[in-house]
Design a protein around this motif. Sequence first.
Motif: not given
Length: 468
Positions: A20-30, A151-152, A156-162
Amino acid sequence: MSDTVKKSPDAVPQQSDMSGPKRPGLVLALLAACALMIVLDSTVVYVALPKIQQSLEMGGTGLVWVVNAYALAFGGLMLLGGRAGDIVGQRRVLLVGLVIFGVASLICGLATSPEMLIAARAAQGVGAALVAPTSLSLIPINFTNDAARTKAIGVYTGIAAAGGTFGLIIGGVLSDAASWRWVFFINVPVVALVVLLAPTAIRESQPQRGSFDFVGAVTSTGAMVALVYALVRTSTAGWDDPVVLACLAAAAVLFTVLLLVERRARQPLLPLRLFTDRVRASGFVTLLFFPAAFAGMFFFLTQYFQVVWSYSALRTGFAFIPAAVLVLVAAILTGQLVPKLGSTVVAGIGALLTAGAMIWLTQISADGGYATSLLGPLVLGGFGAGLIYASVTTSIMSNVTPDVTGAASSVLQAVQQIGPALGLAVLVTAAGTPADPVDGMRRAFWVAALIAALPAVLALLGRPSRTN
């Protein structure tokens, strides 16, 4: 065994958590920032339209095209954008799309004429068509572990839908506190930040070598533009409008040609094997019909708040906050529910909850109260929608090989783009033009309830058989 671990010829190879990514939180945030920005620009402009009209001395037709130019370019090029990522690299196409989107947003904010604004909105749609499918397809590429990926995708879909609801609020605040131009300017620093951080934070996909399917690109783009325009026009011109009928006929012919061409293409723009898996096919159908019902709820309640209760546009946006928040909450919870219940069960529950919300809304009246009449269905519908969007997206994106991840993402988002337009065309027709607009809304909500219940049936039909 849960249906989420079912394997097929297209299943994504499992890798260890260390991949997985070294900084998963940053990747998901971007990636989530990309999704939010694209969805916001579909709705944020609505509240700003009156001030745009006054500032640029724009007529009613021009205002319609401020909205439609974005929708047509976005929907028309969606399939092309996702497949381009498969061929040349998802991250590379994402960055190109972001640059186009950011520059176009800047031009929108600087527009001095209606023509300049409409052209820039179309360019925004082009950028969005590249960003939307690639940002989603980069999730399974960067989050290869089942739990982390689920989880990711939920976040992602929650933010997009809202995001659509928050767009109404942000548009109202920026238009009143600053200027309508900031509705577009706000995208520029977000784009700059993602473009700066993405090359080192987000893992690139493996490009697929081979020739590009130009015939498929032309036919798919033409078919999508014709279909989206026909559905957008239907809500105002009706189903019997000659232009609508001509566009629907053109879309049918072009889609037929596309299917024939793709059967023989060496590297098809639309790989037909995406539709051979039962779970994935039912997921695509769900994401076509469910947004049709959910968008209808927002459309008619917007009319209800503003026409019947005389709410301002900004107050209307705040009225939808419970639904938007519950969409996000449910989508995040899906990451915990899917491993236990399976994606199809979660989607079925979400469909039943949303259908119940639509049935509840058939009881609305002009003298009802927000807390007593509307808060309940908004909460119920929002939570159900979050379950459906996240679980179905997970089932689709977790069940494809890396070489067609972009194609799967583009089909997924293309049907989500068509769904609301199709739903509004059907529901506006169902509502009709009664003397009491609330009567028409009740009829529309009955139809929306039937449409919302369809994913529950598809969940049963699409559920794979259990294996040992």
